[in-house]
Write a protein that holds these residues in place. Structure first.
Motif, PDB file in Angstrom:
ATOM      1  N   SER A 163     -21.920 -68.315 -88.404  1.00 30.58           N
ATOM      2  CA  SER A 163     -22.210 -67.215 -89.334  1.00 30.58           C
ATOM      3  C   SER A 163     -22.138 -67.642 -90.795  1.00 30.58           C
ATOM      4  O   SER A 163     -22.734 -67.003 -91.658  1.00 30.58           O
ATOM      5  CB  SER A 163     -21.232 -66.055 -89.118  1.00 30.58           C
TER       6      SER A 163
ATOM      7  N   GLY B 156     -26.638 -61.516 -81.314  1.00 29.79           N
ATOM      8  CA  GLY B 156     -27.027 -60.575 -82.360  1.00 29.79           C
ATOM      9  C   GLY B 156     -26.090 -60.555 -83.556  1.00 29.79           C
ATOM     10  O   GLY B 156     -26.522 -60.569 -84.710  1.00 29.79           O
ATOM     11  N   ALA B 157     -24.758 -60.544 -83.312  1.00 30.60           N
ATOM     12  CA  ALA B 157     -23.793 -60.451 -84.410  1.00 30.60           C
ATOM     13  C   ALA B 157     -23.904 -61.658 -85.336  1.00 30.60           C
ATOM     14  O   ALA B 157     -23.832 -61.527 -86.567  1.00 30.60           O
ATOM     15  CB  ALA B 157     -22.378 -60.338 -83.848  1.00 30.60           C
TER      16      ALA B 157
ATOM     17  N   GLN C 240     -27.184 -61.668 -87.543  1.00 32.85           N
ATOM     18  CA  GLN C 240     -27.130 -60.777 -88.717  1.00 32.85           C
ATOM     19  C   GLN C 240     -26.575 -61.472 -89.951  1.00 32.85           C
ATOM     20  O   GLN C 240     -26.808 -61.033 -91.075  1.00 32.85           O
ATOM     21  CB  GLN C 240     -26.284 -59.541 -88.385  1.00 32.85           C
ATOM     22  N   SER C 241     -25.849 -62.587 -89.737  1.00 33.65           N
ATOM     23  CA  SER C 241     -25.276 -63.333 -90.854  1.00 33.65           C
ATOM     24  C   SER C 241     -26.176 -64.479 -91.308  1.00 33.65           C
ATOM     25  O   SER C 241     -25.767 -65.279 -92.154  1.00 33.65           O
ATOM     26  CB  SER C 241     -23.907 -63.902 -90.437  1.00 33.65           C
TER      27      SER C 241
ATOM     28  N   PRO D  80     -29.539 -64.680 -92.901  1.00 29.71           N
ATOM     29  CA  PRO D  80     -30.674 -63.950 -93.483  1.00 29.71           C
ATOM     30  C   PRO D  80     -31.931 -64.795 -93.672  1.00 29.71           C
ATOM     31  O   PRO D  80     -33.017 -64.248 -93.853  1.00 29.71           O
ATOM     32  CB  PRO D  80     -30.130 -63.483 -94.835  1.00 29.71           C
TER      33      PRO D  80
ATOM     34  N   GLN E  60     -33.637 -56.610 -84.338  1.00 29.17           N
ATOM     35  CA  GLN E  60     -33.377 -56.163 -85.709  1.00 29.17           C
ATOM     36  C   GLN E  60     -32.384 -57.072 -86.424  1.00 29.17           C
ATOM     37  O   GLN E  60     -32.303 -57.070 -87.649  1.00 29.17           O
ATOM     38  CB  GLN E  60     -32.849 -54.726 -85.698  1.00 29.17           C
ATOM     39  N   ALA E  61     -31.655 -57.891 -85.655  1.00 26.56           N
ATOM     40  CA  ALA E  61     -30.669 -58.791 -86.243  1.00 26.56           C
ATOM     41  C   ALA E  61     -31.316 -59.958 -86.984  1.00 26.56           C
ATOM     42  O   ALA E  61     -30.671 -60.610 -87.804  1.00 26.56           O
ATOM     43  CB  ALA E  61     -29.731 -59.329 -85.156  1.00 26.56           C
TER      44      ALA E  61
END
Length: 220
Positions: free
Chosen positions: A37, A57-58, A61-62, A64, A85-86
């Motif tokens: 991340s 997914g988590a 999200q980190s 970009p 969406q992540a």
């Protein structure tokens, strides 16, 4: 670190926040470390042929700036309905060989910048409808599935340059597919029980096949 027998990623890998590309393919990795991340500059993540079961997914999200992710040939379980969406900036996504990974209505529209999508060997019986909304898509590989129909809506994918449909159960092609000429440079149809186009036409390649289909629109 391709093919070096890893079951976990050494923590030293994540000490540099300047990482742009990580290739962990052909290992025995089951899950991604949370340290990933911190690699906010990462653009390419290759995880092909591992033992990953859960959609990360988590962690995504980190990241970009992630543009390319290859998760092909993992025992990936079903991706959550909003999973894509992540990673909204993805341009390349390979999920090939993950038979049970796609939800019933995969939200590919969450990936508006997608240019390459690989869905080989996924036992697909039909083309996921949201694929047809990806206006920037250049390469779509749906080979080695169980497709019987090619949606007429493919004609709207104006950026498409390669379409892989090999080794499916397709017996007929919609004449409207011919409207993808001249942008479509490679149409792969081998290994299908096609009855609507003569073998002599198929053997002459993509350009001739697309022109043949386009001519059928005029006839109809």
């Amino acid at each position: 670190m391709e093919g070096v027998g890893l079951s976990a990623v050494p923590s030293e890998v994540w000490e540099s926040t300047e990482l742009i590309k990580v290739d962990l393919s052909r290992n025995s990795i089951q899950e991604l470390p949370v340290e990933l991340s911190s690699c906010i500059n990462l653009q390419t993540l290759i995880l092909s042929r591992n033992k990953i079961t859960h959609w990360p997914g988590a962690i995504l999200q980190s990241l970009p700036n992630l543009l390319c992710m290859k998760l092909d040939n993992n025992p990936l379980r079903q991706i959550p309905p909003g999973g894509f969406q992540a990673a909204p900036m993805l341009q390349i996504l390979d999920l090939s060989g993950n038979v049970a990974s796609l939800p019933e209505h995969p939200a590919f529209s969450s990936l508006p910048h997608l240019q390459e999508l690989y869905l080989r060997q996924m036992q697909l019986r039909e083309v996921p409808s949201e694929v047809l909304s990806l206006q920037q898509l250049r390469i779509l590989d749906l080979s080695q599935n169980s497709l019987q129909l090619v949606p007429v809506e493919f004609k709207n994918l104006a950026s498409l340059t390669e379409l892989g449909l090999s080794d499916n159960n397709i017996s007929m092609l919609s004449p409207e597919l011919g409207l993808l000429e001249p942008s479509l440079q490679a149409l792969r149809l081998d290994g299908n029980p096609l009855r609507s186009i003569r073998r002599t036409v198929l053997d002459r390649g993509t350009k001739v096949v697309l022109q043949y289909l386009k001519d059928k629109i005029v006839e109809d």
